[in-house]
Design an enzyme around this catalytic site. Structure first.
Site, PDB file in Angstrom:
ATOM      1  N   GLY A 219     -36.447  -2.705  -5.776  1.00  0.00           N
ATOM      2  CA  GLY A 219     -37.567  -2.102  -5.077  1.00  0.00           C
ATOM      3  C   GLY A 219     -38.760  -1.979  -6.000  1.00  0.00           C
ATOM      4  O   GLY A 219     -38.627  -2.072  -7.224  1.00  0.00           O
TER       5      GLY A 219
ATOM      6  N   HIS B 286     -41.546   7.625  -5.503  1.00  0.00           N
ATOM      7  CA  HIS B 286     -42.688   7.105  -6.266  1.00  0.00           C
ATOM      8  C   HIS B 286     -44.012   7.438  -5.566  1.00  0.00           C
ATOM      9  O   HIS B 286     -45.022   7.665  -6.222  1.00  0.00           O
ATOM     10  CB  HIS B 286     -42.589   5.580  -6.418  1.00  0.00           C
TER      11      HIS B 286
ATOM     12  N   HIS C  77     -35.482   6.456  -3.735  1.00  0.00           N
ATOM     13  CA  HIS C  77     -36.112   6.234  -5.046  1.00  0.00           C
ATOM     14  C   HIS C  77     -37.560   5.770  -4.864  1.00  0.00           C
ATOM     15  O   HIS C  77     -38.475   6.303  -5.506  1.00  0.00           O
ATOM     16  CB  HIS C  77     -35.277   5.197  -5.814  1.00  0.00           C
ATOM     17  N   GLU C  78     -37.766   4.779  -3.980  1.00  0.00           N
ATOM     18  CA  GLU C  78     -39.125   4.231  -3.787  1.00  0.00           C
ATOM     19  C   GLU C  78     -40.038   5.255  -3.119  1.00  0.00           C
ATOM     20  O   GLU C  78     -41.209   5.376  -3.493  1.00  0.00           O
ATOM     21  CB  GLU C  78     -39.079   2.947  -2.960  1.00  0.00           C
TER      22      GLU C  78
ATOM     23  N   GLN D  58     -46.521   1.689  -8.873  1.00  0.00           N
ATOM     24  CA  GLN D  58     -45.965   0.986 -10.040  1.00  0.00           C
ATOM     25  C   GLN D  58     -46.793  -0.237 -10.426  1.00  0.00           C
ATOM     26  O   GLN D  58     -46.621  -0.775 -11.527  1.00  0.00           O
ATOM     27  CB  GLN D  58     -44.518   0.558  -9.781  1.00  0.00           C
TER      28      GLN D  58
ATOM     29  N   CYS E 225     -35.309   1.930 -13.200  1.00  0.00           N
ATOM     30  CA  CYS E 225     -36.659   1.832 -12.649  1.00  0.00           C
ATOM     31  C   CYS E 225     -37.429   0.813 -13.475  1.00  0.00           C
ATOM     32  O   CYS E 225     -37.343   0.838 -14.703  1.00  0.00           O
ATOM     33  CB  CYS E 225     -37.338   3.207 -12.715  1.00  0.00           C
ATOM     34  N   LEU E 226     -38.156  -0.069 -12.785  1.00  0.00           N
ATOM     35  CA  LEU E 226     -38.929  -1.087 -13.504  1.00  0.00           C
ATOM     36  C   LEU E 226     -40.003  -0.451 -14.384  1.00  0.00           C
ATOM     37  O   LEU E 226     -40.486  -1.090 -15.315  1.00  0.00           O
ATOM     38  CB  LEU E 226     -39.553  -2.070 -12.512  1.00  0.00           C
TER      39      LEU E 226
HETATM   40 NI    NI Z   1     -38.697   3.067  -9.733  1.00  0.00          NI
END
Ligand code: NI
Length: 180
Positions: free
Chosen positions: A47, A148, A144-145, A52, A102-103
């Site tokens: 995701g 953000h 999670h997304e 991000q 997480c990226l």
């Molecule tokens: Ni993340």
């Protein structure tokens, strides 16, 4: 399409409450979503949320492949998808720990408590309403997304810091989960 630069933890854009998208079908939103999809796939993520990639709007892309989601029969598989202006409702009071990365926090993982089942609503780039009830990895990725978009990183949800560390040190169990 283009691969976008990913903001890493510490960048203020990741702590913002993001704004709703006024026109989900606008050309610049379609372009952003296409670039986010490409960026997620390039990074082998599950995701990616707009903040991000330094855009504080309520948009995320995500996927829950059979390979990732198939470990639990309750999981709901989905290909690369977008959700604009999402609303996520946690179903039930149960919370289960599962590994997340997480990226924006490369190389690390933690066990994070999440609802095993959620209902979510939103629209896609054609303005088509989306509503789904999902479980397992799919439900975890969406939580999670969606976090953000409210400036919340998974690290802020960790309850057991003995289950937080570098992938290389945590080994196989953590490494199986993918970043988002
Ligand atoms: Ni993340």
């Amino acid at each position: 399409m283009a691969i976008l630069k990913i903001a890493r933890m510490g960048h203020p854009v990741l702590l913002q409450r993001c704004l709703p998208v006024a026109d989900p079908g606008a050309p610049e939103i379609r372009r952003l979503v296409a670039d986010m999809m490409e960026t997620m796939e390039d990074a082998q993520g599950a995701g990616l949320a707009a903040p991000q990639v330094h855009v504080p709007l309520r948009i995320f892309v995500f996927r829950a492949s059979l390979e990732r989601a198939g470990q639990d029969k309750e999981d709901t598989v989905i290909g690369s998808s977008v959700l604009i202006n999402p609303k996520v409702e946690l179903l039930g009071d149960e919370r289960v720990q599962g590994w997340e990365g997480c990226l924006s926090i490369p190389g690390m993982r933690a066990a994070v408590p999440r609802a095993p089942r959620v209902r979510y609503r939103g629209v896609d780039c054609d303005g088509v309403a989306v509503e789904r009830v999902v479980s397992g990895f799919h439900a975890r990725v969406v939580q999670h997304e969606n976090d953000h978009l409210d400036g919340i990183l998974y690290t802020m949800r960790v309850t057991d810091f003995s289950l937080f560390g570098f992938n290389e040190e945590l080994g196989q169990a953590a490494a199986r989960e993918q970043e988002s």
